[in-house]
Write an enzyme that holds these catalytic residues in place. Structure first.
Site, short mmCIF file in Angstrom:
data_model
loop_
_atom_site.label_atom_id
_atom_site.label_comp_id
_atom_site.label_asym_id
_atom_site.label_seq_id
_atom_site.Cartn_x
_atom_site.Cartn_y
_atom_site.Cartn_z
N THR A 1 36.03 41.93 45.81
CA THR A 1 36.18 43.02 44.84
C THR A 1 35.91 44.35 45.52
O THR A 1 36.65 45.32 45.35
CB THR A 1 35.21 42.82 43.66
OG1 THR A 1 35.48 41.56 43.04
CG2 THR A 1 35.37 43.93 42.63
N ASN B 1 31.90 38.87 40.89
CA ASN B 1 32.37 39.74 39.81
C ASN B 1 33.41 39.06 38.91
O ASN B 1 33.59 39.47 37.77
CB ASN B 1 32.98 41.01 40.41
CG ASN B 1 31.93 41.93 40.99
OD1 ASN B 1 31.14 42.52 40.28
ND2 ASN B 1 31.91 42.04 42.32
N THR C 1 58.89 52.73 43.92
CA THR C 1 57.49 53.00 43.54
C THR C 1 56.60 51.82 43.90
O THR C 1 55.52 51.98 44.47
CB THR C 1 57.39 53.29 42.03
OG1 THR C 1 58.13 54.49 41.75
CG2 THR C 1 55.94 53.49 41.61
N ASP D 1 24.61 39.56 48.06
CA ASP D 1 25.74 39.06 48.83
C ASP D 1 25.66 39.55 50.28
O ASP D 1 25.93 38.80 51.22
CB ASP D 1 27.07 39.47 48.19
CG ASP D 1 27.17 40.97 47.91
OD1 ASP D 1 26.12 41.65 47.84
OD2 ASP D 1 28.30 41.47 47.74
#
Length: 242
Positions: free
Chosen positions: A120, A9, A172, A96
Site C-alpha cells: 500500500t 491495510n 489518457t 511492519d
C-alpha cells in the site's frame, strides 16, 4: 509450530512456520478472522504460539479468539528486537518495518541491506553491516498513486496496474500507466543508487504485494522475496520467547 498473523491495510495474511519453513499460508479479512482461526487450529493443532503484527486497528475480539488457542505475542515498538534501533522516534516505527529490519538482520547478517516493501505504501529500510537499523523512507505505493490521480482530479479514471507499452502514452490511460509505473520504477532505481553511493556491497531485497510486478522493470540487481516480512515476524516471535 508458529502462527504468523500479518494484518495489513487490505487483508490479513496467515502463515504457519515449522522452524524456518512455511507449511501453510492463507489470506482472510477481519470479518472472517475468527472462523478462519478455528478451522486452522482444527487442521494444525500443533501450533503452540503466535505473533500478531497489525498496521491497522485489529479488533480486540480477533486477538481474544487467537489467545484462546495459543500463547500470543502482539508486536509493538516495545517488543525485543535483535538489531540496534537508531530510529529517532522508535515509538512511531511501524511494526511492519520492524519485521522487515529483523528479517534483514538474520537473512543477510553483517551486510548492508536495503529492504524495499512495495505494498500500500512503498517503504525503504536500511540495516547496516553493524546490525544497526538506521531508518529509510515512506512513499505512496502503486495503487495509492492511481487512486490519487483519480480522487484529486475531475476527469481521470481509476485504473489498475497494467503493462506499459511505451513510455510515451498515446491515450489518457496509457499516459497514466506510464506516469505511475515508469515513475515508481525510476524512483526505486534512483533511491537504490543513493544508498549504493553510501553503503558498500549493498544487498537490495524487494518484497510486498507489487514486488513481482516491479522487479522485472528495475534496472538494479535486486532479490525479490514475497515472504520476507513473514520471515521477519517468525524470527521476532522466536526472539521474544527467549
Amino acid at each position: 509450530m508458529n502462527l504468523i498473523v500479518d494484518a495489513g491495510n487490505t487483508t490479513i495474511k496467515l502463515a504457519v512456520f515449522e522452524k524456518d519453513s512455511i507449511v501453510f499460508r492463507e489470506e482472510t479479512v477481519a470479518a472472517n478472522f475468527s472462523r478462519t482461526i478455528k478451522k486452522l487450529f482444527e487442521k494444525l493443532p500443533n501450533i503452540n504460539q503466535a505473533i500478531i503484527s497489525s498496521v491497522v486497528h485489529l479488533d480486540q475480539k480477533c486477538i481474544a479468539v487467537l489467545s484462546i488457542f495459543c500463547k500470543t505475542h502482539i508486536l509493538k515498538h516495545t517488543s525485543k528486537v535483535p538489531f540496534k534501533n537508531s530510529y529517532a522516534t522508535p515509538q512511531t516505527l511501524g511494526v511492519d518495518r520492524i519485521a522487515l529490519a529483523t528479517a534483514a538482520f538474520y537473512v543477510n547478517p553483517k551486510r548492508n541491506t536495503l529492504v524495499i516493501d512495495a505494498g500500500t505504501c512503498l517503504t525503504y529500510d536500511i540495516v547496516n553491516d553493524y546490525g544497526e537499523y538506521l531508518g529509510g523512507a515512506i512513499a505512496p505505493g502503486l495503487y495509492m498513486r492511481y487512486k490519487a490521480l483519480h480522487n484529486q482530479t475531475s476527469g481521470l479514471p481509476l485504473l489498475e496496474k497494467d503493462e506499459v507499452i511505451d513510455f510515451i502514452g498515446n491515450s489518457t490511460a496509457s499516459s497514466m500507466h506510464s506516469g505511475v509505473i515508469n515513475g515508481i520504477c525510476m524512483e526505486i532505481d534512483g533511491v537504490i543508487e543513493q544508498y549504493q553511493s553510501r553503503f558498500q556491497d549493498l544487498t537490495v531485497i524487494l518484497t510486498g504485494g507489487d514486488a513481482q510486478f516491479l522487479s522485472k522493470r528495475l534496472k538494479n540487481t535486486i532479490f525479490a522475496n514475497s515472504n520476507f516480512l513473514l520471515q521477519g515476524l517468525n524470527y521476532l516471535l522466536e526472539y521474544n520467547k527467549q
